[in-house]
Design a protein around this motif. Structure first.
Motif, mmCIF file in Angstrom:
data_model
loop_
_atom_site.group_PDB
_atom_site.id
_atom_site.type_symbol
_atom_site.label_atom_id
_atom_site.label_comp_id
_atom_site.label_asym_id
_atom_site.label_seq_id
_atom_site.Cartn_x
_atom_site.Cartn_y
_atom_site.Cartn_z
ATOM 1 N N ASP A 277 5.030 -9.268 8.094
ATOM 2 C CA ASP A 277 5.462 -8.408 6.993
ATOM 3 C C ASP A 277 4.580 -7.174 6.897
ATOM 4 O O ASP A 277 3.380 -7.222 7.140
ATOM 5 C CB ASP A 277 5.416 -9.170 5.667
ATOM 6 N N VAL A 279 3.894 -4.227 4.050
ATOM 7 C CA VAL A 279 4.181 -3.823 2.667
ATOM 8 C C VAL A 279 3.416 -2.552 2.350
ATOM 9 O O VAL A 279 2.384 -2.249 2.953
ATOM 10 C CB VAL A 279 3.793 -4.934 1.673
ATOM 11 N N ARG A 288 8.357 -0.101 3.272
ATOM 12 C CA ARG A 288 8.498 -1.508 3.615
ATOM 13 C C ARG A 288 9.123 -1.632 4.998
ATOM 14 O O ARG A 288 9.848 -0.757 5.458
ATOM 15 C CB ARG A 288 9.373 -2.230 2.590
ATOM 16 N N ASP A 321 13.206 -6.132 4.980
ATOM 17 C CA ASP A 321 11.881 -5.947 4.390
ATOM 18 C C ASP A 321 10.872 -7.014 4.778
ATOM 19 O O ASP A 321 9.670 -6.813 4.608
ATOM 20 C CB ASP A 321 11.977 -5.913 2.860
#
Length: 363
Positions: A277, A279, A288, A321
Motif C-alpha cells: 500500500d 498512502v 493514493r 487504492d
C-alpha cells in the motif's frame, strides 16, 4: 480427533478452524418481525424451514504409514518394523457441516472439512446417509463443493447478498457443534470486512452467534433464511465459542462455487508482482495507489514493461487504492485476458496493457 485445527495465535487466544470429529455445522438466522416490535426474536419458523438443508459431513482420510526411524536403519529391527507396516493402512476420521444449494444434490462446505479425504459421507437431517463426491475445492477461500446422488430431490437453501448485511443485523448459525446435530444459535453481525490472516481474500463476516467445533462449513443465514456466509473459524482462548466467529461472505463464495460446479476448479489471474500500500504522507507520493515493490522474472508484469517503483493507480480505468484490492481485481480476470494498468512513473501517468497469467499452482 482434536476439536480444532489451529490457524495462528492471536494474543492469548487461538484463531482456529471450527473442525470437529463428530460433526461440524452452523446455521445462520435473523430476527423476525417480532424483534422489530421490541419482543424477543423467535427463530422457530426459520429453523424449521432451513434445518433440513443443513447436513453433517463425515470424512475418512488415509494417513501415511509411519516412516522407519533412523536409529533402526541397518539393525535387525528394520525388517521387523517393515513387516509390521506392510499392508497396514491407518485412517483418520473427522467431520464437518455443509448445506444443500441445489435439490439435485450439490452441497457447499469448507475445504478444510474435506481436505484430502478418501471417503466423504453426507448425513441428512432425517438420518439417511449418502456417499459424496468432491466436485472441486479452493484453498484460497477455504471452500469446497460436493455432489450426492439421491432418489428424491433434497431440500435446499438460497444465497443471499452479504453486502446487504448490516452490523447489528440478526443472524443464526445452525449445525452440529460437538456432534450435537440439529443445533441452532443466534446472534448479530458484529463486524464486516475482517482480515484474520487466512489468505489474500480475507473479507470475513464477524458474528457473536455461538460457533463451536463441529460448525465448519455450515451456513450463516439472514432474517429471510438466505445464506449470507459460510462459517469457517473462531477466535477462542479455550477452543470453544468466545462470541467471536468468522464466516466467508456469500458474495465472495457464490462465484467460487459456481466456477467449481462448472469447471471443477478455480482459475485466477496473476501478474507476478509484489505490491504494498502507498498512502499520502509516506514520502513517496502525495496520491493514493499501490507500490510495485518487486517483479518476478518472466512474469506477465515483467513482459508488459512494469517496473519496480511504479505506482498502480487504476485497473481498466477504475481507481485502486490498496494492494488487497489490486490482488482481488487481477484475480477476477480470467488468465489470458488483457487488462489496462494506469501507473505513475517519474511523476507521470501512463497506461500499460498486461496479459494476465494463471496463478501458480493452478495447473
Amino acid at each position: 480427533m482434536s476439536a480444532l485445527l489451529s490457524r495462528r495465535p492471536l494474543g492469548h487466544a487461538v484463531l482456529a478452524l471450527v473442525l470437529a470429529a463428530p460433526a461440524l455445522s452452523l446455521t445462520g438466522c435473523a430476527a423476525p418481525a417480532a424483534a422489530q416490535r421490541g419482543l424477543p426474536p423467535d427463530f422457530a419458523d426459520l429453523a424449521e424451514r432451513v434445518l433440513p438443508a443443513v447436513v453433517n459431513i463425515a470424512v475418512t482420510t488415509e494417513q501415511r504409514q509411519q516412516e522407519l526411524p533412523p536409529e533402526l536403519r541397518g539393525t535387525p529391527f528394520e525388517r521387523y518394523f517393515r513387516d509390521r507396516q506392510r499392508n497396514r493402512r491407518q485412517e483418520v476420521s473427522g467431520a464437518g457441516s455443509g448445506f444443500v444449494i441445489d435439490p439435485a444434490g450439490y452441497i457447499v462446505t469448507n475445504n478444510h472439512v474435506v481436505g484430502n479425504a478418501s471417503r466423504v459421507v453426507v448425513a441428512l437431517q432425517d438420518g439417511s446417509e449418502l456417499q459424496a463426491r468432491v466436485v472441486g475445492t479452493d484453498d484460497l477461500t477455504d471452500l469446497a463443493l460436493l455432489k450426492v446422488e439421491s432418489r428424491s430431490a433434497l431440500t435446499s437453501v438460497t444465497w443471499g447478498v452479504s453486502a446487504q448485511a448490516r452490523v447489528g443485523s440478526w443472524v443464526v448459525a445452525a449445525g452440529n457443534p460437538f456432534g450435537l446435530g440439529g443445533t441452532i444459535t443466534s446472534g448479530i453481525v458484529s463486524a464486516r470486512g475482517r482480515e484474520i490472516g487466512a489468505g489474500p481474500f480475507d473479507d470475513f463476516i464477524q458474528t457473536d452467534a455461538a460457533i463451536n467445533p463441529g460448525n465448519s462449513g455450515g451456513p450463516l443465514f439472514n432474517a429471510a433464511g438466505e445464506v449470507i456466509g459460510i462459517n469457517t473459524a473462531i477466535y477462542s482462548p479455550s477452543g470453544a465459542s468466545a462470541g467471536i466467529g468468522f464466516a466467508t461472505p456469500s458474495d465472495l463464495a457464490r462465484p467460487v462455487i459456481e466456477q467449481l460446479r462448472r469447471d471443477g476448479r478455480v482459475e485466477r489471474g496473476w501478474l507476478g508482482v509484489a505490491v504494498q500500500d502507498l498512502v499520502p504522507g509516506d514520502g513517496r507520493n502525495a496520491r493514493r495507489g499501490v507500490l510495485v515493490a518487486g517483479i518476478e522474472r518472466n512474469s506477465p508484469a515483467g513482459r508488459a514493461g512494469l517496473r519496480q517503483g511504479d505506482i498502480v493507480v487504476a485497473i481498466n480505468g477504475d481507481r485502486v487504492d490498496t494492494s488487497r484490492a489490486l490482488v482481488r481485481s487481477v484475480a477476477a480476470v480470467p488468465p489470458g485476458h488483457t487488462l489496462r494498468l494506469t501507473v505513475v512513473r517519474d511523476g507521470r501517468e501512463r497506461e500499460l496493457p498486461v496479459q494476465v497469467g494463471r496463478r501458480p499452482g493452478q495447473g
